[in-house]
Design an enzyme around this catalytic site. Structure first.
Site, PDB file in Angstrom:
ATOM      1  N   HIS A 111       0.926  -3.723   6.288  1.00 18.58           N
ATOM      2  CA  HIS A 111      -0.239  -3.679   7.187  1.00 18.58           C
ATOM      3  C   HIS A 111      -1.485  -4.287   6.574  1.00 18.58           C
ATOM      4  O   HIS A 111      -2.418  -4.606   7.284  1.00 18.58           O
ATOM      5  CB  HIS A 111      -0.538  -2.222   7.598  1.00 18.58           C
ATOM      6  CG  HIS A 111      -0.855  -1.338   6.434  1.00 18.58           C
ATOM      7  ND1 HIS A 111       0.114  -0.807   5.634  1.00 18.58           N
ATOM      8  CD2 HIS A 111      -2.035  -0.931   5.924  1.00 18.58           C
ATOM      9  CE1 HIS A 111      -0.445  -0.088   4.674  1.00 18.58           C
ATOM     10  NE2 HIS A 111      -1.752  -0.159   4.816  1.00 18.58           N
ATOM     11  N   CYS A 164      -7.372  -2.980   4.185  1.00 22.91           N
ATOM     12  CA  CYS A 164      -7.017  -1.554   4.130  1.00 22.91           C
ATOM     13  C   CYS A 164      -7.528  -0.824   2.896  1.00 22.91           C
ATOM     14  O   CYS A 164      -8.380   0.048   2.992  1.00 22.91           O
ATOM     15  CB  CYS A 164      -5.501  -1.372   4.246  1.00 22.91           C
ATOM     16  SG  CYS A 164      -5.045   0.356   4.058  1.00 22.91           S
ATOM     17  N   CYS A 168       0.839  -1.195   0.000  1.00 25.90           N
ATOM     18  CA  CYS A 168       0.000   0.000   0.000  1.00 25.90           C
ATOM     19  C   CYS A 168       0.880   1.253   0.000  1.00 25.90           C
ATOM     20  O   CYS A 168       2.036   1.206   0.428  1.00 25.90           O
ATOM     21  CB  CYS A 168      -0.871  -0.050   1.260  1.00 25.90           C
ATOM     22  SG  CYS A 168      -1.845   1.420   1.569  1.00 25.90           S
ATOM     23  N   HIS A 225       5.353   5.216   2.365  1.00 30.52           N
ATOM     24  CA  HIS A 225       5.694   6.333   3.268  1.00 30.52           C
ATOM     25  C   HIS A 225       6.656   5.830   4.352  1.00 30.52           C
ATOM     26  O   HIS A 225       7.616   6.511   4.718  1.00 30.52           O
ATOM     27  CB  HIS A 225       4.444   6.885   3.978  1.00 30.52           C
ATOM     28  CG  HIS A 225       3.490   7.620   3.078  1.00 30.52           C
ATOM     29  ND1 HIS A 225       3.860   8.670   2.293  1.00 30.52           N
ATOM     30  CD2 HIS A 225       2.165   7.468   2.864  1.00 30.52           C
ATOM     31  CE1 HIS A 225       2.812   9.128   1.623  1.00 30.52           C
ATOM     32  NE2 HIS A 225       1.767   8.408   1.952  1.00 30.52           N
ATOM     33  N   SER A 239       0.869   3.629   1.971  1.00 30.86           N
ATOM     34  CA  SER A 239       1.338   3.953   3.326  1.00 30.86           C
ATOM     35  C   SER A 239       2.621   3.199   3.665  1.00 30.86           C
ATOM     36  O   SER A 239       3.463   3.706   4.412  1.00 30.86           O
ATOM     37  CB  SER A 239       0.264   3.616   4.356  1.00 30.86           C
ATOM     38  OG  SER A 239      -0.899   4.331   4.064  1.00 30.86           O
TER      39      SER A 239
HETATM   40  N1  COD Z   1      -0.986  14.338  -9.198  1.00 32.27           N
HETATM   41  C1  COD Z   1      -1.757  13.298  -9.607  1.00 32.27           C
HETATM   42  N2  COD Z   1      -1.493  12.003  -9.269  1.00 32.27           N
HETATM   43  C2  COD Z   1      -0.410  11.772  -8.525  1.00 32.27           C
HETATM   44  C3  COD Z   1       0.449  12.797  -8.082  1.00 32.27           C
HETATM   45  C4  COD Z   1       0.126  14.134  -8.456  1.00 32.27           C
HETATM   46  N3  COD Z   1       0.880  15.167  -8.063  1.00 32.27           N
HETATM   47  N4  COD Z   1       1.457  12.243  -7.350  1.00 32.27           N
HETATM   48  C5  COD Z   1       1.228  10.920  -7.330  1.00 32.27           C
HETATM   49  N5  COD Z   1       0.107  10.616  -8.041  1.00 32.27           N
HETATM   50  C6  COD Z   1      -0.511   9.322  -8.261  1.00 32.27           C
HETATM   51  C7  COD Z   1       0.466   8.190  -8.512  1.00 32.27           C
HETATM   52  O1  COD Z   1       0.852   8.128  -9.868  1.00 32.27           O
HETATM   53  C8  COD Z   1      -0.359   6.970  -8.079  1.00 32.27           C
HETATM   54  O2  COD Z   1      -1.098   6.428  -9.146  1.00 32.27           O
HETATM   55  C9  COD Z   1      -1.314   7.529  -7.026  1.00 32.27           C
HETATM   56  O3  COD Z   1      -1.180   8.939  -7.053  1.00 32.27           O
HETATM   57  C10 COD Z   1      -0.972   7.021  -5.607  1.00 32.27           C
HETATM   58  O4  COD Z   1      -1.232   5.654  -5.557  1.00 32.27           O
HETATM   59  P1  COD Z   1      -0.365   4.554  -4.747  1.00 32.27           P
HETATM   60  O5  COD Z   1      -0.717   3.227  -5.333  1.00 32.27           O
HETATM   61  O6  COD Z   1       1.050   4.979  -4.716  1.00 32.27           O
HETATM   62  O7  COD Z   1      -0.910   4.641  -3.271  1.00 32.27           O
HETATM   63  P2  COD Z   1      -2.206   4.000  -2.583  1.00 32.27           P
HETATM   64  O8  COD Z   1      -3.367   4.194  -3.464  1.00 32.27           O
HETATM   65  O9  COD Z   1      -1.898   2.606  -2.144  1.00 32.27           O
HETATM   66  O10 COD Z   1      -2.314   4.880  -1.242  1.00 32.27           O
HETATM   67  C11 COD Z   1      -2.561   6.233  -1.355  1.00 32.27           C
HETATM   68  C12 COD Z   1      -2.753   6.871   0.042  1.00 32.27           C
HETATM   69  C13 COD Z   1      -3.099   8.311  -0.211  1.00 32.27           C
HETATM   70  C14 COD Z   1      -3.885   6.182   0.770  1.00 32.27           C
HETATM   71  C15 COD Z   1      -1.467   6.735   0.889  1.00 32.27           C
HETATM   72  O11 COD Z   1      -0.357   7.198   0.190  1.00 32.27           O
HETATM   73  C16 COD Z   1      -1.607   7.517   2.215  1.00 32.27           C
HETATM   74  O12 COD Z   1      -1.425   8.714   2.284  1.00 32.27           O
HETATM   75  N6  COD Z   1      -1.938   6.782   3.296  1.00 32.27           N
HETATM   76  C17 COD Z   1      -2.122   7.326   4.620  1.00 32.27           C
HETATM   77  C18 COD Z   1      -3.523   7.758   4.865  1.00 32.27           C
HETATM   78  C19 COD Z   1      -4.516   6.660   5.060  1.00 32.27           C
HETATM   79  O13 COD Z   1      -5.691   6.771   4.778  1.00 32.27           O
HETATM   80  N7  COD Z   1      -4.100   5.541   5.601  1.00 32.27           N
HETATM   81  C20 COD Z   1      -4.966   4.457   5.912  1.00 32.27           C
HETATM   82  C21 COD Z   1      -4.886   3.380   4.962  1.00 32.27           C
HETATM   83  S1  COD Z   1      -3.323   3.134   4.258  1.00 32.27           S
HETATM   84 ZN    ZN Z   2      -2.961   0.922   3.565  1.00 32.27          ZN
END
Ligand code: COD
Ligand code: ZN
Length: 374
Positions: free
Chosen positions: A67, A174, A46, A51, A48
């Site tokens: 997680h 998640c 994920c 991060h 997170s």
């Molecule tokens: N503009 C547009 N798209 C963007 C940009 C941008 N500036 N930067 C990145 N992206 C795109 C990426 O290309 C990607 O496709 C997407 O954003 C992010 O996706 P992933 O696969 O990297 O991440 P996810 O979907 O698994 O998780 C995203 C979260 C926002 C949930 C995660 O990063 C986060 O902040 N988690 C903490 C908050 C939360 O809710 N946690 C509980 C569960 S994890």
């Molecule tokens: Zn998650």
């Protein structure tokens, strides 16, 4: 020879410091009172976790990341009553203690016993159950699923249906509640509405799934990685926007496309700029903007204050506002009854020993969700 009460030696991924991870032999202690030891079957990767691996959360290293896990209970510590050895379970990044203010409030779900903000990297008693080469290894989010065995507090684990396919349902720990739940349960997306989703990764794609299931008639997907667009369209996105290729700010384009702004906007990236873009894409009167992404810890969100009075809503949401132990098993049952189809979110499945390949796929933006299989 059973393993109950004994330390288990197995393979686990250890992040020694930021941007440094390797698979090692680790020792996993038996669960203490109120804890559960789980044999992992699958774990999603994920955003997170990324991060954590990049050191963007104040966590102690070395640690075992992960997680979003599905597994089978191996043994339980004293006093554990909600799960037993042999049960199929999911690990929960946000636990449900059923005692704290958030758990007791009808609308709260961000349990005081979570280990996201702030992060301790330990079990609830302040100690760790992992070690490697004689050195203490920390937990991440009190789950740590990139390992053949883990130990989790009972409040961060939930029993699921015996029929659940364990190579897939880890996402329901998640990504699915976080994204699908944000649309269906938190925003309560309405039929015929227009939605805009910033970020089309695993969680953003689950938001799309929820918007589609709620009957949204237009779903605008925004991502800087166009590799995500075919997958997003297959899930129900009607229009794809790459902000890097637009001649004006993305919110202005959304305003032009919709005439009045979106009914619902979701930020699923974790940047303050995209949070503002999501907010500015909403209808000024009745638009609802949900922030799912975690922004950098020292950042501030600066809104044009005079634009708030017109009525639109800004809301943060974690795990789709679900009280996790109460609600997540039902999502698994809904999947088994074909009410939610999470399969298109899983674009890759790889054996655990291909962890580096899986992380490379994630970092090069070639996956929606990659699942590790143990
Ligand atoms: N503009 C547009 N798209 C963007 C940009 C941008 N500036 N930067 C990145 N992206 C795109 C990426 O290309 C990607 O496709 C997407 O954003 C992010 O996706 P992933 O696969 O990297 O991440 P996810 O979907 O698994 O998780 C995203 C979260 C926002 C949930 C995660 O990063 C986060 O902040 N988690 C903490 C908050 C939360 O809710 N946690 C509980 C569960 S994890
Ligand atoms: Zn998650």
């Amino acid at each position: 020879m059973g393993t109950a009460g004994k330390t288990i030696t197995c393979q686990a991924a250890i992040a020694w410091e930021k941007n440094s991870i390797s698979i090692e032999e680790v020792q996993v202690e038996p669960p203490k009172a109120g804890e559960v030891r789980i044999k992992m079957v699958s774990s999603g990767i994920c955003g997170s976790d990324d991060h954590v691996l990049k050191g963007e959360l104040p966590m102690n290293f070395p640690l075992i990341p992960g997680h979003e896990g599905a597994g089978i209970v191996e043994t339980v510590g004293d006093g554990v009553s909600s799960v037993k050895p042999g049960d199929k379970v999911l690990t929960l990044i946000v636990p449900q203690c059923r005692e704290c203010d958030a758990c007791l409030h009808s609308k709260g779900n961000f349990c005081d016993k979570q280990d996201v903000l702030p992060c301790s990297g330990t079990m609830l008693d302040g100690t760790c159950r992992f070690s490697c080469k004689g050195q203490k290894v920390y937990h991440s989010f009190r789950t740590s699923t990139f390992t053949e065995y883990t130990v989790v507090p009972e409040i961060a684990v939930v029993k699921i249906d015996d029929a659940a396919p364990m190579d897939k349902v880890c996402l329901i720990g998640c990504g699915v509640p976080t994204g699908y739940g944000a649309a269906v349960n938190s925003a309560k997306v309405t039929p015929g509405s227009t939605c805009v989703v910033f970020g089309l990764g695993g969680v953003g794609s689950a938001v799309v799934l929820g918007c589609k299931a709620s009957g949204a008639s237009r779903i605008i997907g925004v991502d800087i990685n166009e590799k995500k667009f075919p997958w997003a369209r297959a899930l129900g996105v009607t229009d794809c926007l790459n902000p890097k290729k637009l001649k004006k700010p993305v919110h202005e384009v959304v305003m032009e496309m919709t005439g009045v702004g979106a009914d619902f906007a979701f930020e699923v990236i974790g940047h303050t700029e995209t949070m503002l873009a999501a907010w500015n894409s909403c209808n000024y009167s009745y638009g609802v903007c949900l922030i799912i992404g975690l922004a950098p810890l020292d950042s501030q969100l600066c809104l044009e204050a005079s634009k708030i009075v017109s009525g639109k809503t800004l809301k943060g949401v974690c795990l789709g506002d679900y009280k996790t132990r109460d609600c997540i098993p039902q999502l698994v049952t809904d999947y088994l009854q074909n009410k939610i189809n999470i399969d298109p979110l899983i674009t890759h499945q790889l054996p655990f020993d291909k962890l580096h390949k899986a992380l490379e796929l994630y970092h090069t933006g070639k996956t929606v969700r990659c699942v590790l299989l143990f």
